[in-house]
Design an enzyme around this catalytic site. Structure first.
Site, PDB file in Angstrom:
ATOM      1  CG  HIS A 159     -17.677  74.384  16.673  1.00  0.00           C
ATOM      2  ND1 HIS A 159     -16.442  74.692  16.958  1.00  0.00           N
ATOM      3  CD2 HIS A 159     -17.647  73.491  15.644  1.00  0.00           C
ATOM      4  CE1 HIS A 159     -15.627  74.122  16.079  1.00  0.00           C
ATOM      5  NE2 HIS A 159     -16.462  73.490  15.375  1.00  0.00           N
ATOM      6  CB  CYS A 247     -12.182  75.113  21.918  1.00  0.00           C
ATOM      7  SG  CYS A 247     -13.366  76.202  21.850  1.00  0.00           S
TER       8      CYS A 247
HETATM    9  C1  CIR Z   1     -11.183  76.234  13.752  1.00  0.00           C
HETATM   10  O1  CIR Z   1     -11.790  76.939  12.862  1.00  0.00           O
HETATM   11  O2  CIR Z   1     -11.354  75.008  13.701  1.00  0.00           O
HETATM   12  C2  CIR Z   1     -10.412  76.607  14.996  1.00  0.00           C
HETATM   13  N1  CIR Z   1      -9.681  78.043  14.654  1.00  0.00           N
HETATM   14  C3  CIR Z   1     -11.411  77.096  16.083  1.00  0.00           C
HETATM   15  C4  CIR Z   1     -12.008  75.910  16.582  1.00  0.00           C
HETATM   16  C5  CIR Z   1     -12.756  76.287  17.887  1.00  0.00           C
HETATM   17  N2  CIR Z   1     -13.079  75.076  18.585  1.00  0.00           N
HETATM   18  C6  CIR Z   1     -14.221  75.024  19.274  1.00  0.00           C
HETATM   19  O3  CIR Z   1     -14.850  76.038  19.490  1.00  0.00           O
HETATM   20  N3  CIR Z   1     -14.688  73.870  20.027  1.00  0.00           N
END
Ligand code: CIR
Length: 254
Positions: A159, A247
């Site tokens: 992201h 997150c």
């Molecule tokens: C994913 O791959 O969607 C999750 N394992 C990690 C999401 C992390 N979110 C973020 O950086 N906002």
């Protein structure tokens, strides 16, 4: 006082999406780290609300990806990973008791981890998870709040906020090469220590205080030298699943 909305770590967190299949997050340790995260927010005065986790959604602790607050409204996201779309509804319902909530509609996709609000500009990562159509829908809602959107192509990482971390309203710490930096003009840009590439993550707490990952002490101390007050906590199990400090919360200041 700002509210931080969190979501508990589900029992299935060891099945979260990971880019490094060799590293399985440890659920018990993740819960310990999550409760320290919660306490750190409470200690600086956030009103913390915690939604229950849902074992059907191993990634649900990464609540940031499900909704974005823009001015006095919220946007319920449509995550790029299909397996995560069912995470949105309970978060949108909780936000809906405070602010009007608008949805990103198919075929648009937006992950909240791609949205970085700095004053009246929302920088939005064009990434594996967030597409042009999603950004166009988000831009319309941003305009209704007197905000503008700048699209930032994400070149490395999941992201925008995997490699561009705000530490106050105008300063970001970036992993060199993570994004097209030209799109960040107007912001004060600092660089992660090269020995800690990809390990720094941060969450601004207000009044110069910044929650930072214990995995990047040199970068944290650089922020200290610049007058910030870094507060380090270990978030190794969330980093194992490609997450960081932003997150795990949605901050509402309305
Ligand atoms: C994913 O791959 O969607 C999750 N394992 C990690 C999401 C992390 N979110 C973020 O950086 N906002």
């Amino acid at each position: 006082m700002p509210t931080a909305l969190l979501r508990e770590v589900p029992d299935t967190f060891d099945r979260a999406i990971v880019s490094d299949p060799g590293r399985v997050p440890d659920v018990k340790l993740a819960r310990t780290q999550h409760s320290r995260y919660r306490k750190a927010l409470e200690q600086v005065g956030f009103q913390v609300e915690v939604l229950p986790g849902d074992d059907a959604y191993p990634d649900c602790v990464f609540i940031e990806d499900t909704a974005v607050v823009l001015g006095s409204l919220a946007v319920a996201c449509r995550p790029g990973a299909e397996s995560r779309r069912g995470e949105v509804r309970p978060v949108a319902a909780r936000l809906g008791s405070r602010v009007p909530v608008f949805n990103i509609e198919s075929p648009g996709t937006v992950d909240g981890g791609d949205v970085m609000v700095m004053g009246d500009v929302a920088y939005v990562g064009l990434s594996r998870r967030t597409n042009e159509e999603g950004i166009a829908q988000l831009a319309k809602m941003a305009r209704s709040q007197g905000m503008t959107v700048r699209t930032v192509p994400v070149q490395q990482g999941l992201h925008l906020k995997s490699g561009v971390l705000p530490i106050d309203a105008e300063t970001v710490v970036i992993t060199p090469g993570a994004v097209d930096e030209a799109m960040l003009s107007g912001l004060r840009v600092l660089y992660e220590d090269p020995a800690e590439r990809g390990r720094f993550t941060a969450l601004p707490l207000g009044d110069g205080k910044v929650l930072v990952a214990g995995s990047a002490p040199a970068t944290a101390s650089m922020t200290g030298d610049l007058g910030f007050e870094p507060i380090a906590i270990d978030v190794s199990e969330f980093q194992a699943a490609d997450g960081g400090l932003t997150c795990m919360s949605i901050v509402l200041d309305v």
